[in-house]
Design an enzyme around this catalytic site. Structure first.
Site, PDB file in Angstrom:
ATOM      1  N   HIS A 237     -13.838  32.904 -48.317  1.00 45.49           N
ATOM      2  CA  HIS A 237     -14.953  32.508 -48.639  1.00 45.49           C
ATOM      3  C   HIS A 237     -16.084  33.873 -48.499  1.00 45.49           C
ATOM      4  O   HIS A 237     -15.930  34.607 -47.693  1.00 45.49           O
ATOM      5  CB  HIS A 237     -15.728  31.341 -47.872  1.00 45.49           C
ATOM      6  CG  HIS A 237     -16.629  30.647 -48.647  1.00 45.49           C
ATOM      7  ND1 HIS A 237     -17.930  30.997 -48.369  1.00 45.49           N
ATOM      8  CD2 HIS A 237     -16.694  29.544 -49.419  1.00 45.49           C
ATOM      9  CE1 HIS A 237     -18.840  30.057 -49.404  1.00 45.49           C
ATOM     10  NE2 HIS A 237     -17.758  29.203 -49.790  1.00 45.49           N
TER      11      HIS A 237
ATOM     12  N   SER B 210     -22.565  29.147 -59.164  1.00 39.18           N
ATOM     13  CA  SER B 210     -22.957  28.141 -60.088  1.00 39.18           C
ATOM     14  C   SER B 210     -24.348  27.680 -59.813  1.00 39.18           C
ATOM     15  O   SER B 210     -25.296  27.778 -60.884  1.00 39.18           O
ATOM     16  CB  SER B 210     -22.089  26.653 -60.024  1.00 39.18           C
ATOM     17  OG  SER B 210     -21.947  26.399 -58.613  1.00 39.18           O
TER      18      SER B 210
ATOM     19  N   ASP C 178     -11.574  24.099 -51.641  1.00 38.50           N
ATOM     20  CA  ASP C 178     -10.524  23.775 -52.854  1.00 38.50           C
ATOM     21  C   ASP C 178      -9.337  23.635 -52.389  1.00 38.50           C
ATOM     22  O   ASP C 178      -8.387  23.317 -53.009  1.00 38.50           O
ATOM     23  CB  ASP C 178     -10.737  24.936 -53.720  1.00 38.50           C
ATOM     24  CG  ASP C 178     -12.014  25.058 -54.376  1.00 38.50           C
ATOM     25  OD1 ASP C 178     -12.648  23.942 -54.990  1.00 38.50           O
ATOM     26  OD2 ASP C 178     -12.572  25.971 -54.439  1.00 38.50           O
TER      27      ASP C 178
ATOM     28  N   HIS D 284     -14.330  30.907 -58.378  1.00 35.17           N
ATOM     29  CA  HIS D 284     -15.237  29.895 -57.734  1.00 35.17           C
ATOM     30  C   HIS D 284     -14.913  28.580 -58.390  1.00 35.17           C
ATOM     31  O   HIS D 284     -13.551  28.372 -57.542  1.00 35.17           O
ATOM     32  CB  HIS D 284     -16.623  30.148 -58.686  1.00 35.17           C
ATOM     33  CG  HIS D 284     -17.710  29.173 -58.307  1.00 35.17           C
ATOM     34  ND1 HIS D 284     -17.831  28.787 -56.834  1.00 35.17           N
ATOM     35  CD2 HIS D 284     -19.001  29.018 -58.923  1.00 35.17           C
ATOM     36  CE1 HIS D 284     -19.046  27.920 -57.089  1.00 35.17           C
ATOM     37  NE2 HIS D 284     -19.640  28.194 -57.896  1.00 35.17           N
TER      38      HIS D 284
ATOM     39  N   ARG E 138     -15.886  21.008 -45.463  1.00 39.29           N
ATOM     40  CA  ARG E 138     -15.484  20.189 -46.447  1.00 39.29           C
ATOM     41  C   ARG E 138     -14.031  19.994 -46.520  1.00 39.29           C
ATOM     42  O   ARG E 138     -13.497  18.986 -47.071  1.00 39.29           O
ATOM     43  CB  ARG E 138     -15.974  20.634 -47.976  1.00 39.29           C
ATOM     44  CG  ARG E 138     -17.627  20.871 -48.068  1.00 39.29           C
ATOM     45  CD  ARG E 138     -18.167  21.513 -49.133  1.00 39.29           C
ATOM     46  NE  ARG E 138     -17.661  22.984 -49.098  1.00 39.29           N
ATOM     47  CZ  ARG E 138     -17.792  23.761 -49.984  1.00 39.29           C
ATOM     48  NH1 ARG E 138     -18.636  23.625 -51.011  1.00 39.29           N
ATOM     49  NH2 ARG E 138     -17.368  25.218 -49.792  1.00 39.29           N
TER      50      ARG E 138
HETATM   51  N1  NMX Z   1      -6.288  35.909 -50.971  1.00 37.78           N
HETATM   52  C1  NMX Z   1      -5.933  37.297 -51.307  1.00 37.78           C
HETATM   53  N2  NMX Z   1      -7.004  38.145 -51.065  1.00 37.78           N
HETATM   54  C2  NMX Z   1      -8.066  37.694 -50.465  1.00 37.78           C
HETATM   55  C3  NMX Z   1      -8.464  36.354 -50.357  1.00 37.78           C
HETATM   56  C4  NMX Z   1      -7.417  35.414 -50.730  1.00 37.78           C
HETATM   57  N3  NMX Z   1      -7.723  34.127 -50.277  1.00 37.78           N
HETATM   58  N4  NMX Z   1      -9.835  36.318 -49.899  1.00 37.78           N
HETATM   59  C5  NMX Z   1     -10.247  37.552 -50.051  1.00 37.78           C
HETATM   60  N5  NMX Z   1      -9.286  38.262 -50.320  1.00 37.78           N
HETATM   61  C6  NMX Z   1      -9.511  39.862 -50.636  1.00 37.78           C
HETATM   62  C7  NMX Z   1     -10.384  40.213 -51.517  1.00 37.78           C
HETATM   63  O1  NMX Z   1      -9.825  40.155 -52.814  1.00 37.78           O
HETATM   64  C8  NMX Z   1     -10.914  41.372 -51.139  1.00 37.78           C
HETATM   65  O2  NMX Z   1      -9.836  42.373 -51.841  1.00 37.78           O
HETATM   66  P1  NMX Z   1     -10.374  43.607 -52.409  1.00 37.78           P
HETATM   67  O3  NMX Z   1     -11.025  44.468 -51.462  1.00 37.78           O
HETATM   68  O4  NMX Z   1      -8.987  44.463 -52.877  1.00 37.78           O
HETATM   69  O5  NMX Z   1     -11.109  43.629 -53.571  1.00 37.78           O
HETATM   70  C9  NMX Z   1     -10.869  41.462 -49.848  1.00 37.78           C
HETATM   71  O6  NMX Z   1      -9.962  40.627 -49.640  1.00 37.78           O
HETATM   72  C10 NMX Z   1     -12.216  41.326 -49.116  1.00 37.78           C
HETATM   73  O7  NMX Z   1     -12.840  40.075 -49.609  1.00 37.78           O
HETATM   74  P2  NMX Z   1     -13.583  38.984 -48.795  1.00 37.78           P
HETATM   75  O8  NMX Z   1     -14.852  40.204 -48.584  1.00 37.78           O
HETATM   76  O9  NMX Z   1     -12.855  38.610 -47.766  1.00 37.78           O
HETATM   77  O10 NMX Z   1     -14.043  38.002 -49.636  1.00 37.78           O
HETATM   78  P3  NMX Z   1     -15.244  37.933 -51.155  1.00 37.78           P
HETATM   79  O11 NMX Z   1     -16.325  37.471 -50.417  1.00 37.78           O
HETATM   80  O12 NMX Z   1     -14.968  39.214 -51.862  1.00 37.78           O
HETATM   81  O13 NMX Z   1     -14.333  36.649 -51.864  1.00 37.78           O
HETATM   82  C11 NMX Z   1     -13.471  34.740 -52.429  1.00 37.78           C
HETATM   83  C12 NMX Z   1     -14.598  35.541 -51.509  1.00 37.78           C
HETATM   84  C13 NMX Z   1     -13.749  33.365 -52.273  1.00 37.78           C
HETATM   85  C14 NMX Z   1     -13.598  35.065 -53.955  1.00 37.78           C
HETATM   86  C15 NMX Z   1     -12.286  35.137 -51.994  1.00 37.78           C
HETATM   87  O14 NMX Z   1     -11.824  34.836 -50.531  1.00 37.78           O
HETATM   88  C16 NMX Z   1     -10.714  34.686 -52.891  1.00 37.78           C
HETATM   89  O15 NMX Z   1     -10.805  35.224 -53.930  1.00 37.78           O
HETATM   90  N6  NMX Z   1     -10.506  33.293 -52.415  1.00 37.78           N
HETATM   91  C17 NMX Z   1      -9.396  32.798 -53.094  1.00 37.78           C
HETATM   92  C18 NMX Z   1     -10.143  32.120 -54.368  1.00 37.78           C
HETATM   93  C19 NMX Z   1     -10.882  30.846 -53.954  1.00 37.78           C
HETATM   94  O16 NMX Z   1     -10.317  29.968 -53.205  1.00 37.78           O
HETATM   95  N7  NMX Z   1     -11.988  30.693 -54.308  1.00 37.78           N
HETATM   96  C20 NMX Z   1     -12.657  29.424 -54.180  1.00 37.78           C
HETATM   97  C21 NMX Z   1     -14.029  29.303 -53.438  1.00 37.78           C
HETATM   98  C22 NMX Z   1     -14.866  28.409 -53.023  1.00 37.78           C
HETATM   99  N8  NMX Z   1     -15.327  27.927 -54.257  1.00 37.78           N
HETATM  100  O17 NMX Z   1     -15.150  26.815 -54.602  1.00 37.78           O
HETATM  101  O18 NMX Z   1     -16.328  28.484 -55.131  1.00 37.78           O
HETATM  102  C1  MLT Z   2     -19.239  26.494 -53.461  1.00 42.15           C
HETATM  103  O1  MLT Z   2     -19.317  25.464 -53.268  1.00 42.15           O
HETATM  104  O2  MLT Z   2     -20.442  26.897 -54.311  1.00 42.15           O
HETATM  105  C2  MLT Z   2     -18.301  27.721 -53.137  1.00 42.15           C
HETATM  106  O3  MLT Z   2     -18.004  27.444 -51.703  1.00 42.15           O
HETATM  107  C3  MLT Z   2     -18.814  29.076 -53.168  1.00 42.15           C
HETATM  108  C4  MLT Z   2     -20.037  29.524 -52.339  1.00 42.15           C
HETATM  109  O4  MLT Z   2     -20.503  28.894 -51.665  1.00 42.15           O
HETATM  110  O5  MLT Z   2     -20.087  31.007 -52.544  1.00 42.15           O
END
Ligand code: NMX
Ligand code: MLT
Length: 471
Positions: free
Chosen positions: A353, A277, A408, A307, A362
């Protein structure tokens, strides 16, 4: 009297900070200087020339200093770890979490003015801190509360634009539509059309940002009441602070819920510049699109499930656990449920994350809030169990870089406890809060004269040729 007690706490805290941090000491020290009674815009007027000179100096002295190597992994891996943005309002450390202008969340809880003695910080105080790098006094904060009240008039066409959508449209769609409709009143757009010089762009940006922040709770509450409460609108109450008034307009007046809303809005404001964002707003703003256009774009990024929409997904997921296994689910059953989610190809929402490598502070402060105000809540107890069960499972998966919970993972059960149980609405709350960080940085983007953002992209063909040559 309370004000003097506040000042003495700040001065004790100042000396503690100065003792504790040697390398960061001078920066932190500067942040604690905040005795002037000037209003926010006058403080900014004073600060901007200093910071413009500072940036010029950085450019001339360090313009050619390398900050790291760009690897192919970074280019195809979502630019993780690649330094590419200037973002003044906050900085994220992978281990420690967010610092707003150098202050961690517990530090903000100590030094920012609160509505209740020893209570949660007022988001207006954080807005002041993000914009100026200085901790405001109670008087400055309450003057800012009044200023926001004076700016909160929302024109009828905004409500009409929202009403043109089906009531079943996602709350984020309705909210973003409202923000686009607010754009009609952009001061920046008018100033640009009049030929205002670049050196003055920050002033109409400031006006737009303050109006936007002031009006968003009204628009967000309208969306909530339209979808979930038959459109019965609750007028703003000028005697309340920003967070409390937002909660009041939504229909929640329990003093604990008001405290929760102050905490919620404070901690979701800013998370440095690279998150989807914030980065979107920065990018769109770099084309001199006004703050409404930039923020509406940011909201569309926030509405994605990886996100901001994750807060919705978490509560829906937790409720699906309860539906299938009951509230008193054992840890073994919970572990099976987590594996079932993963095996069905879904992520576990609220965990992981892009930058953090430890539990999100947080999350921690929301957990502390729950321990203080709702320790017996069954969904809070389930969230606590998840804290024990999920990280080992994600670690076992082998590919997740951060198995720990993010912001979250916790917010939904707190809101749900006080009756705000409509998970589909949660990302709107995140959006209202995020305007404070994004808006503050947009003012500085224009004050510092930051240029159009335009990174270089390459093709796979280019990568193959270039990398083969380098190898
Ligand atoms: N559950 C399952 N798989 C996960 C998770 C999770 N919570 N977190 C990471 N992975 C997987 C990810 O999908 C990726 O798989 P692939 O290689 O098959 O594509 C692998 O682990 C490596 O990912 P990372 O490098 O650890 O994480 P990345 O930086 O790519 O993504 C998020 C970060 C936040 C997108 C990821 O951790 C996620 O999808 N979390 C669940 C959704 C979530 O809670 N999002 C909110 C973030 C905070 N916000 O408010 O924005
Ligand atoms: C945020 O607050 O924007 C989330 O934790 C995602 C991020 O920092 O990448």
């Amino acid at each position: 009297m309370a004000f003097f007690r506040g000042l003495s706490t700040i001065s004790k805290f100042r000396s503690r900070l100065a003792e504790q941090t040697t390398s960061l000491g001078s920066v932190r020290w500067l942040q604690m200087q905040s005795s002037s009674e000037q209003d926010l815009k006058s403080q900014l007027k004073e600060l901007i020339p200093e910071q413009q000179d500072r940036l010029k100096k950085i450019k001339s002295e360090y313009g050619k200093v390398q900050l790291g190597n760009i690897t192919t992994d970074m280019v195809i891996g979502g630019m993780r770890g690649m330094i590419g943005l200037l973002w003044e309002t906050s900085l994220l450390d992978p281990e420690e979490g967010i610092r707003f202008r150098g202050l961690s969340i517990p530090e903000c809880q100590k030094v920012l003015p609160a509505a209740v003695e020893g209570g949660e910080p007022l988001p207006e105080g954080l807005l002041w801190l993000l914009l100026t790098g200085k901790v405001p006094s109670k008087e400055q904060t309450s003057a800012l509360t009044s200023e926001l009240h004076s700016r909160c008039r929302v024109p009828d066409h905004v409500f009409n634009a929202i009403d043109a959508l089906p009531v079943g449209a996602h709350p984020m769609t309705q909210f973003a539509t409202g923000v686009m409709a607010l754009q009609v009143e952009s001061e920046f757009q008018k100033a640009y059309e009049k030929g205002t010089p670049k050196s003055k762009y920050w002033e109409p940006t400031y006006e737009d940002v303050m109006n936007l922040i002031a009006r968003l709770p009204v628009v967000a509450a309208y969306v909530y009441r339209r979808i979930f409460k038959d459109g019965k609108v609750i007028p703003s109450d000028k005697s309340l602070d920003y967070g409390a008034n937002f909660s009041h307009m939504l229909g929640f007046d329990d003093p604990k819920m008001l405290e929760l809303m102050r905490l919620y809005v404070t901690i979701h404001t800013d998370h440095e510049g690279g998150n989807v964002s914030a980065h979107t707003a920065h990018l769109v703003g770099s084309a001199l699109s006004d703050p409404y256009l930039s923020f509406a774009a940011a909201l569309n990024g926030l509405a994605g499930p990886l996100h901001g929409l994750a807060n919705q997904e978490v509560l829906l997921w937790i409720k699906s656990v309860v539906e299938e296994c009951g509230e008193n689910i054992s840890k073994d059953q919970l572990k099976d449920y987590v594996w079932k989610t993963l095996n069905s190809g879904k992520v576990v929402p609220g965990f992981g994350h892009g930058v953090l490598r430890k539990t999100d502070p947080r999350y921690t402060c929301q957990r502390e809030f729950a321990l203080k105000h709702l320790p017996e809540d069954p969904l809070f107890q389930l969230v606590s169990k998840l804290y024990e069960v999920v990280p080992p499972v994600l670690t076992e998966l082998g590919k997740v870089k951060n198995p720990w919970p993010n912001v979250d993972a916790h917010s939904g059960v707190l809101l749900n406890h006080f009756g705000l149980s409509e998970a589909r609405y949660y990302t709107v709350l995140f959006g209202v809060s995020r305007s404070i960080g994004i808006g503050s940085q947009l003012v500085w983007d224009r004050a510092l004269g930051l240029p159009l953002e335009r990174p270089k992209s390459v093709t796979m063909d280019w990568l193959e040729k270039h990398c083969a040559k380098s190898a």
